[in-house]
Design an enzyme around this catalytic site. Structure first.
Site, PDB file in Angstrom:
ATOM      1  NE  ARG A 101       5.095 -30.088 -13.906  1.00  0.00           N
ATOM      2  CZ  ARG A 101       5.162 -31.300 -14.406  1.00  0.00           C
ATOM      3  NH1 ARG A 101       4.563 -31.577 -15.539  1.00  0.00           N
ATOM      4  NH2 ARG A 101       5.847 -32.229 -13.794  1.00  0.00           N
TER       5      ARG A 101
ATOM      6  CE  LYS B  61       2.787 -10.082  -6.535  1.00  0.00           C
ATOM      7  NZ  LYS B  61       3.031  -8.985  -5.594  1.00  0.00           N
TER       8      LYS B  61
ATOM      9  CD  GLU C  65      -5.230  -3.205  -3.135  1.00  0.00           C
ATOM     10  OE1 GLU C  65      -4.240  -2.525  -3.500  1.00  0.00           O
ATOM     11  OE2 GLU C  65      -5.120  -4.279  -2.486  1.00  0.00           O
TER      12      GLU C  65
ATOM     13  CE  LYS D   6      -2.306  -6.404 -10.209  1.00  0.00           C
ATOM     14  NZ  LYS D   6      -2.883  -7.104  -9.085  1.00  0.00           N
TER      15      LYS D   6
ATOM     16  CD  GLU E 220       6.537  -8.191  -6.428  1.00  0.00           C
ATOM     17  OE1 GLU E 220       5.341  -8.443  -6.650  1.00  0.00           O
ATOM     18  OE2 GLU E 220       7.020  -8.103  -5.301  1.00  0.00           O
TER      19      GLU E 220
ATOM     20  NE  ARG F  39       2.609  -8.192 -10.009  1.00  0.00           N
ATOM     21  CZ  ARG F  39       1.799  -9.061 -10.559  1.00  0.00           C
ATOM     22  NH1 ARG F  39       2.208  -9.799 -11.580  1.00  0.00           N
ATOM     23  NH2 ARG F  39       0.563  -9.232 -10.102  1.00  0.00           N
TER      24      ARG F  39
ATOM     25  CG  ASN G 110       3.689  -5.387  -2.219  1.00  0.00           C
ATOM     26  OD1 ASN G 110       3.992  -5.547  -1.043  1.00  0.00           O
ATOM     27  ND2 ASN G 110       3.007  -6.288  -2.893  1.00  0.00           N
TER      28      ASN G 110
ATOM     29  CG  HIS H 275       0.184  -4.133  -0.328  1.00  0.00           C
ATOM     30  ND1 HIS H 275      -0.243  -2.933  -0.875  1.00  0.00           N
ATOM     31  CD2 HIS H 275      -0.768  -5.041  -0.658  1.00  0.00           C
ATOM     32  CE1 HIS H 275      -1.396  -3.130  -1.515  1.00  0.00           C
ATOM     33  NE2 HIS H 275      -1.731  -4.407  -1.391  1.00  0.00           N
TER      34      HIS H 275
ATOM     35  CG  HIS I  79       0.644  -7.897   3.287  1.00  0.00           C
ATOM     36  ND1 HIS I  79       1.405  -8.330   2.227  1.00  0.00           N
ATOM     37  CD2 HIS I  79      -0.617  -7.787   2.796  1.00  0.00           C
ATOM     38  CE1 HIS I  79       0.639  -8.475   1.146  1.00  0.00           C
ATOM     39  NE2 HIS I  79      -0.588  -8.145   1.465  1.00  0.00           N
TER      40      HIS I  79
ATOM     41  CG  HIS J  66      -5.691  -6.628   1.341  1.00  0.00           C
ATOM     42  ND1 HIS J  66      -4.392  -6.922   1.683  1.00  0.00           N
ATOM     43  CD2 HIS J  66      -5.627  -6.022   0.111  1.00  0.00           C
ATOM     44  CE1 HIS J  66      -3.590  -6.530   0.706  1.00  0.00           C
ATOM     45  NE2 HIS J  66      -4.315  -5.983  -0.258  1.00  0.00           N
TER      46      HIS J  66
HETATM   47  N1  LIG Z   1      -3.780 -11.430  -6.065  1.00  0.00           N
HETATM   48  C1  LIG Z   1      -3.795 -10.109  -6.034  1.00  0.00           C
HETATM   49  O1  LIG Z   1      -3.225  -9.431  -6.896  1.00  0.00           O
HETATM   50  C2  LIG Z   1      -4.545  -9.416  -4.934  1.00  0.00           C
HETATM   51  C3  LIG Z   1      -4.729  -8.030  -5.020  1.00  0.00           C
HETATM   52  C4  LIG Z   1      -5.399  -7.386  -3.992  1.00  0.00           C
HETATM   53  C5  LIG Z   1      -5.903  -8.122  -2.924  1.00  0.00           C
HETATM   54  N2  LIG Z   1      -5.720  -9.467  -2.891  1.00  0.00           N
HETATM   55  C6  LIG Z   1      -6.292 -10.257  -1.787  1.00  0.00           C
HETATM   56  O2  LIG Z   1      -7.721 -10.148  -1.863  1.00  0.00           O
HETATM   57  C7  LIG Z   1      -8.259 -10.394  -0.573  1.00  0.00           C
HETATM   58  C8  LIG Z   1      -9.338  -9.367  -0.254  1.00  0.00           C
HETATM   59  O3  LIG Z   1     -10.361  -9.463  -1.226  1.00  0.00           O
HETATM   60  P1  LIG Z   1     -11.821  -8.857  -0.973  1.00  0.00           P
HETATM   61  O4  LIG Z   1     -11.694  -7.536  -0.353  1.00  0.00           O
HETATM   62  O5  LIG Z   1     -12.558  -9.011  -2.234  1.00  0.00           O
HETATM   63  O6  LIG Z   1     -12.377  -9.796   0.192  1.00  0.00           O
HETATM   64  P2  LIG Z   1     -13.334 -11.093   0.215  1.00  0.00           P
HETATM   65  O7  LIG Z   1     -13.018 -12.034  -0.862  1.00  0.00           O
HETATM   66  O8  LIG Z   1     -13.263 -11.590   1.601  1.00  0.00           O
HETATM   67  O9  LIG Z   1     -14.779 -10.470  -0.053  1.00  0.00           O
HETATM   68  C9  LIG Z   1     -15.280  -9.518   0.852  1.00  0.00           C
HETATM   69  C10 LIG Z   1     -16.725  -9.815   1.239  1.00  0.00           C
HETATM   70  O10 LIG Z   1     -17.581  -9.498   0.157  1.00  0.00           O
HETATM   71  C11 LIG Z   1     -18.547 -10.530  -0.022  1.00  0.00           C
HETATM   72  N3  LIG Z   1     -18.963 -10.468  -1.417  1.00  0.00           N
HETATM   73  C12 LIG Z   1     -18.271 -10.845  -2.508  1.00  0.00           C
HETATM   74  N4  LIG Z   1     -18.930 -10.505  -3.610  1.00  0.00           N
HETATM   75  C13 LIG Z   1     -20.072  -9.923  -3.223  1.00  0.00           C
HETATM   76  C14 LIG Z   1     -21.171  -9.356  -3.916  1.00  0.00           C
HETATM   77  N5  LIG Z   1     -21.188  -9.249  -5.243  1.00  0.00           N
HETATM   78  N6  LIG Z   1     -22.207  -8.861  -3.197  1.00  0.00           N
HETATM   79  C15 LIG Z   1     -22.181  -8.894  -1.839  1.00  0.00           C
HETATM   80  N7  LIG Z   1     -21.165  -9.411  -1.127  1.00  0.00           N
HETATM   81  C16 LIG Z   1     -20.119  -9.906  -1.819  1.00  0.00           C
HETATM   82  C17 LIG Z   1     -17.817 -11.762   0.392  1.00  0.00           C
HETATM   83  O11 LIG Z   1     -18.726 -12.795   0.727  1.00  0.00           O
HETATM   84  C18 LIG Z   1     -17.016 -11.270   1.587  1.00  0.00           C
HETATM   85  O12 LIG Z   1     -17.806 -11.317   2.744  1.00  0.00           O
HETATM   86  C19 LIG Z   1      -7.106 -10.353   0.418  1.00  0.00           C
HETATM   87  O13 LIG Z   1      -6.789 -11.665   0.816  1.00  0.00           O
HETATM   88  C20 LIG Z   1      -5.966  -9.762  -0.398  1.00  0.00           C
HETATM   89  O14 LIG Z   1      -4.725 -10.203   0.049  1.00  0.00           O
HETATM   90  C21 LIG Z   1      -5.067 -10.115  -3.868  1.00  0.00           C
HETATM   91  O1  LIG Z   2      -0.373  -7.616  -8.001  1.00  0.00           O
HETATM   92  C1  LIG Z   2       0.539  -7.245  -7.267  1.00  0.00           C
HETATM   93  O2  LIG Z   2       1.723  -7.353  -7.581  1.00  0.00           O
HETATM   94  C2  LIG Z   2       0.233  -6.656  -5.940  1.00  0.00           C
HETATM   95  O3  LIG Z   2       1.133  -6.478  -5.135  1.00  0.00           O
HETATM   96  C3  LIG Z   2      -1.188  -6.286  -5.660  1.00  0.00           C
HETATM   97  C4  LIG Z   2      -1.522  -6.178  -4.184  1.00  0.00           C
HETATM   98  O4  LIG Z   2      -2.578  -5.230  -4.076  1.00  0.00           O
HETATM   99  C5  LIG Z   2      -2.046  -7.486  -3.593  1.00  0.00           C
HETATM  100  O5  LIG Z   2      -2.511  -7.253  -2.285  1.00  0.00           O
HETATM  101  C6  LIG Z   2      -1.089  -8.658  -3.622  1.00  0.00           C
HETATM  102  O6  LIG Z   2      -1.760  -9.826  -3.231  1.00  0.00           O
HETATM  103  C7  LIG Z   2       0.083  -8.492  -2.684  1.00  0.00           C
HETATM  104  O7  LIG Z   2       1.011  -9.442  -3.014  1.00  0.00           O
HETATM  105  P1  LIG Z   2       2.269  -9.847  -2.129  1.00  0.00           P
HETATM  106  O8  LIG Z   2       3.285 -10.220  -3.128  1.00  0.00           O
HETATM  107  O9  LIG Z   2       2.657  -8.665  -1.310  1.00  0.00           O
HETATM  108  O10 LIG Z   2       1.828 -10.973  -1.283  1.00  0.00           O
HETATM  109 ZN   LIG Z   3      -3.476  -5.332  -2.084  1.00  0.00          ZN
END
Ligand SMILES: NC(=O)c1ccc[n+]([C@@H]2O[C@H](COP(=O)([O-])OP(=O)(O)OC[C@H]3O[C@@H](n4cnc5c(N)ncnc54)[C@H](O)[C@@H]3O)[C@@H](O)[C@H]2O)c1
Ligand SMILES: O=C(O)C(=O)C[C@@H](O)[C@H](O)[C@H](O)COP(=O)(O)O
Ligand SMILES: [Zn+2]
Length: 345
Positions: free
Chosen positions: A103, A125, A167, A209, A219, A224, A228, A231, A235, A247
């Site tokens: 947990r 998230k 972003e 943020k 959310e 929050r 999005n 998105h 998405h 993304h």
């Molecule tokens: N949880 C959240 O709030 C949130 C917010 C925005 C996006 N996301 C998610 O994040 C994901 C996209 O993340 P991303 O764009 O970082 O993609 P990713 O994690 O796939 O990384 C992109 C590429 O960069 C490379 N890389 C990473 N660090 C590096 C470095 N320092 N030098 C060289 N190469 C490097 C990786 O190997 C990969 O090929 C999506 O799945 C999206 O849904 C989540």
């Molecule tokens: O942190 C958040 O809240 C966001 O919506 C940030 C987004 O940029 C991110 O891509 C997030 O993963 C989207 O979430 P989801 O709830 O639409 O799946």
């Molecule tokens: Zn995003």
């Protein structure tokens, strides 16, 4: 180094901007599991070091149990640390695992992409994909610390900088006119990886943020959802491409489409669509589906909108830009969104 400390509901979250991740990890007392992107040469020795094949495939639900098993077999408990080092995909997977194992144990996020630094590492998230839907399994779980080590930017290809900027531009468009203006005036410095300019946009993005997340961590208050913006359509594009379209690029086209919907429905001031197109183009981001790196199925994309997490009854909570730096959340019937989406996709 700049430090931001926030209380988010029941968690204290520290963000260290421009600091050495190794020095930070050295300061932690306790057992450390380091889950890191396989593409990075991470030489920091934890008690458990596991490389992860990153990219959207990392967010396959099967990877969750593999990491849980590693923690279980190595006797990790709630006093120990899980350290996520990588881009958004690694952060989303590892964040989810650290929230469900016993947990929840201590999570430290060390983002290595710009997108990770400005968005994925912040706000708690996490999520993995299932059944052609993005992030359909996940939790809200705050890391105790987020460490932004700008050395990671040095090896980051320009296209990854652009994806992260999508972003950052999102924050500018719906939350922060000052950030929009900064982006408008500093494109060369930012794309040339000038450290001061990058630190500035990273810091401003994190502040924006966290201000939103503090008000509405789960959310549930209609606040929050602003994070999005772009998105719902973004998405959908990702789903329509079987998650091969990244993304950052998908939400770039998504923001254009959603800004146009806002304008057509009469929610935005004149010029918002033009400003959106202009700033995305300035940073070489795609503004039409044809500019995306690969094709996608329009049918799959439209169908995936039915699974949008912002749906309440038969309406989607759409965050629309009203003017640069401001937004309004509007309930739009799913079929209306699909109708507009069908025109932009
Ligand atoms: N949880 C959240 O709030 C949130 C917010 C925005 C996006 N996301 C998610 O994040 C994901 C996209 O993340 P991303 O764009 O970082 O993609 P990713 O994690 O796939 O990384 C992109 C590429 O960069 C490379 N890389 C990473 N660090 C590096 C470095 N320092 N030098 C060289 N190469 C490097 C990786 O190997 C990969 O090929 C999506 O799945 C999206 O849904 C989540
Ligand atoms: O942190 C958040 O809240 C966001 O919506 C940030 C987004 O940029 C991110 O891509 C997030 O993963 C989207 O979430 P989801 O709830 O639409 O799946
Ligand atoms: Zn995003």
């Amino acid at each position: 180094m700049r430090k931001i400390s926030e209380d988010i509901c029941c968690s204290k979250v520290d963000v260290l901007v421009n600091t050495s991740y190794k020095d930070f990890l050295d300061s932690l007392q306790g057992k450390k599991a380091i889950f890191y992107s396989k593409n990075l040469s991470i030489d920091y020795k934890g008690d458990l070091n596991i490389p992860i094949e990153d990219g959207e495939k990392a967010k396959d639900v099967s990877n969750v149990l593999d990491l849980v098993k590693a923690l279980y077999d190595n006797g990790f408990n709630r006093g120990d640390y899980v350290i996520a080092i990588g881009g958004g995909t690694v952060l989303d997977l590892v964040g989810f695992v650290s929230s469900i194992y016993m947990r929840g144990l201590n999570l430290i996020n060390i983002p290595t992409t710009l997108l990770g630094m400005v968005d994925a590492a912040i706000g708690g998230k996490n999520g993995v994909n299932f059944g052609n839907t993005k992030n359909i399994l996940g939790t809200f779980y705050q890391p105790s610390a987020i460490v932004i080590d700008l050395n990671f930017i040095k090896t980051l290809p320009e296209e990854e900088i652009r994806k992260g900027l999508a972003e950052v531009i999102k924050y500018g468009l719906v939350l922060d006119k000052e950030l929009y203006d900064y982006l408008a005036m500093n494109d060369k410095k930012i794309l040339e990886k000038d450290e001061g300019a990058l630190e500035e946009i990273i810091y401003k993005s994190i502040k924006d943020k966290l201000t939103v997340v503090k008000e509405d961590e789960r959310e549930t208050k209609g606040i929050r959802v602003v994070l999005n913006f772009g998105h719902t359509i973004g998405h959908a594009i990702e789903a329509g491409s079987n998650f091969t379209i990244p993304h950052g690029y998908a939400i770039s086209v998504g923001m254009v489409c959603e800004a146009k919907i806002a304008e057509e429905m009469g929610y935005s001031e004149e010029g918002v669509v033009e400003d959106t197109l202009w700033i995305l183009s300035l940073y070489g981001l795609p503004i039409t589906p044809e500019k995306l790196p690969s094709k996608y199925s329009k049918e799959l994309a439209l169908a995936s909108i039915e699974k949008d997490k912002k749906i309440r009854n038969d309406e989607i909570l759409m965050p629309f830009p009203t003017r640069i730096g401001d937004y309004k959340v509007v309930k739009v019937p799913i079929q209306t969104v699909k109708g507009f989406a069908s025109q932009c996709l």
